[in-house]
Design a protein around this motif. Structure first.
Motif, short mmCIF file in Angstrom:
data_model
loop_
_atom_site.label_atom_id
_atom_site.label_comp_id
_atom_site.label_asym_id
_atom_site.label_seq_id
_atom_site.Cartn_x
_atom_site.Cartn_y
_atom_site.Cartn_z
N TYR A 337 -10.57 17.21 5.83
CA TYR A 337 -9.91 18.40 6.64
C TYR A 337 -10.24 19.87 6.10
O TYR A 337 -10.43 20.43 7.08
N SER A 345 -9.28 17.33 12.29
CA SER A 345 -8.47 18.27 13.13
C SER A 345 -7.15 17.57 13.23
O SER A 345 -6.67 16.53 12.69
N GLY A 346 -6.23 18.21 13.69
CA GLY A 346 -4.88 17.47 13.93
C GLY A 346 -4.15 17.88 12.86
O GLY A 346 -4.13 18.92 12.11
N PRO A 347 -2.76 17.13 12.66
CA PRO A 347 -2.05 17.61 11.53
C PRO A 347 -2.50 17.48 10.13
O PRO A 347 -3.55 16.55 9.94
N ASN A 348 -2.25 18.30 9.20
CA ASN A 348 -2.79 18.42 7.92
C ASN A 348 -2.53 17.27 7.06
O ASN A 348 -1.32 16.92 6.76
N PRO A 349 -3.58 16.61 7.00
CA PRO A 349 -3.21 15.23 5.82
C PRO A 349 -2.93 15.54 4.50
O PRO A 349 -2.72 14.55 3.64
#
Length: 352
Positions: A337, A345-349
């Motif tokens: 990420y 992408s998407g929510p910060n892991p």
């Protein structure tokens, strides 16, 4: 050529190009030889680079534009463990460094594949002579260190004995590397060790690599500790690797990709896009790097170039040896990420 070989040769050219050995300013044009070779037992060939430098009376810059300083008329021999190798002069190579002299350097090669392969833990002697000059002699010797034994990160064996899975390496955190100096029953012969992390990735169809390290040479654990003098631990700086990449121009929005798969399978099938490498460095290279380190105390007017070469002619350079181990790893979702790899992408892991 073995993996990692190109990096060591590139480092050698840079070191020699910036050599700072004192030469009498207006002395007669006496040849001053520069020899560089680093043995790698995993490589199918060993390179020896030879050139010469000197400072004549008059305009040194004008002199440097016309003189050819590669040396193509030498007999270069490597001996050790009852075997002998004779080098073949291949070609002149243009230097990539920014030295004032020696635009080209002569390159000799030893074949060391198959039955000619060099052996870790063994002692080797390099000799340079000239057929029509019985008084010409340059010599040096080294012992190739044993390769380290990586303990962590390490491939995970699966229920099917021939299958493995890549370990996850948390580049975004203070990841640690554990290794034994050498396998049991052998002697290390290493002055110290270096650690690096290398990523191979694709940018708009162009294959590129980025690496963190190599680290400063160390001979005992620092920051992390194992309690065993033969088991060393190296800790990458917390939050250090990814910011370093970005500081060099890595663009997390650049659409970079890397071969994440296969994560599991037979050894030769696994992705090798991300590797952790631990390199054992012999005494000659260890002393050279230490003496060249600006943090190393020096009370002389100038910093003398370390060399382990000697002979009947003035000579500097290095004859050293390395041995290394690589382990392939996979990046954590957080590292992917932060680096923007494979369209992460998407929510910060990443842990908060």
């Amino acid at each position: 050529m073995g993996r990692g070989k190109g990096w060591w040769l590139g480092l050698g050219l840079l070191l020699l190009a910036g050599c700072n050995e004192q030469v009498p300013i207006l002395a007669p044009s006496e040849d001053f030889y520069v020899v560089y070779a680093v043995l790698d037992p995993s490589a199918d060939a060993q390179a020896v680079r030879v050139s010469r430098v000197f400072q004549p009376p008059g305009d040194a810059y004008a002199f440097a534009q016309t003189v050819k300083q590669e040396v193509a008329d030498l007999t270069i021999t490597l001996t050790g463990e009852g075997q002998s190798w004779q080098a073949i002069f291949q070609d002149s190579v243009k230097r990539t460094g920014n030295g004032d002299f020696g635009e080209y350097t002569g390159t000799y090669f030893f074949r060391t594949d198959d039955s000619l392969r060099l052996v870790s833990g063994k002692h080797y002697v390099l000799t340079l002579t000239r057929e029509n000059d019985p008084d010409f002699l340059i010599t040096a010797q080294t012992t190739i260190p044993e390769p380290p034994v990586l303990i962590s990160p390490a491939l995970s064996p699966q229920p099917r004995f021939e299958d493995f899975c890549l370990p996850t390496f948390n580049l975004e955190d203070s990841a640690r590397v554990f290794f034994f100096k050498n396998k049991r029953g052998t002697t290390s012969h290493a002055w110290g060790f270096e650690v690096l992390v290398r990523i191979a990735y694709d940018s708009a169809g162009v294959q590129l690599t980025e690496q963190f390290g190599p680290s400063k040479i160390f001979s005992q654990s620092a920051i992390c500790s194992t309690g065993n003098p033969d088991l060393l631990c190296y800790e990458l700086p917390k939050q250090g690797v990814i910011p370093t990449f970005i500081g060099r121009g890595w663009n997390p929005s650049g659409g970079y990709t890397y071969e994440r798969e296969p994560l599991c399978g037979q050894f030769n099938e696994l992705s090798r896009a991300v590797e952790v490498q631990v390199t054992a460095v012999d005494t000659a290279l260890g002393k050279l790097f230490t003496a060249s380190d600006p943090r190393y105390p020096n009370f002389n007017d100038y910093r003398k170039e370390f060399t382990n070469l000697s002979g009947t002619v003035p000579v500097i350079g290095i004859f050293g040896a390395i041995a290394y181990r690589n382990v392939s790893v996979t990046l954590s979702p957080c590292a992917e990420y932060k680096l923007g790899l494979n369209g992460a992408s998407g929510p910060n892991p990443c842990p908060r």
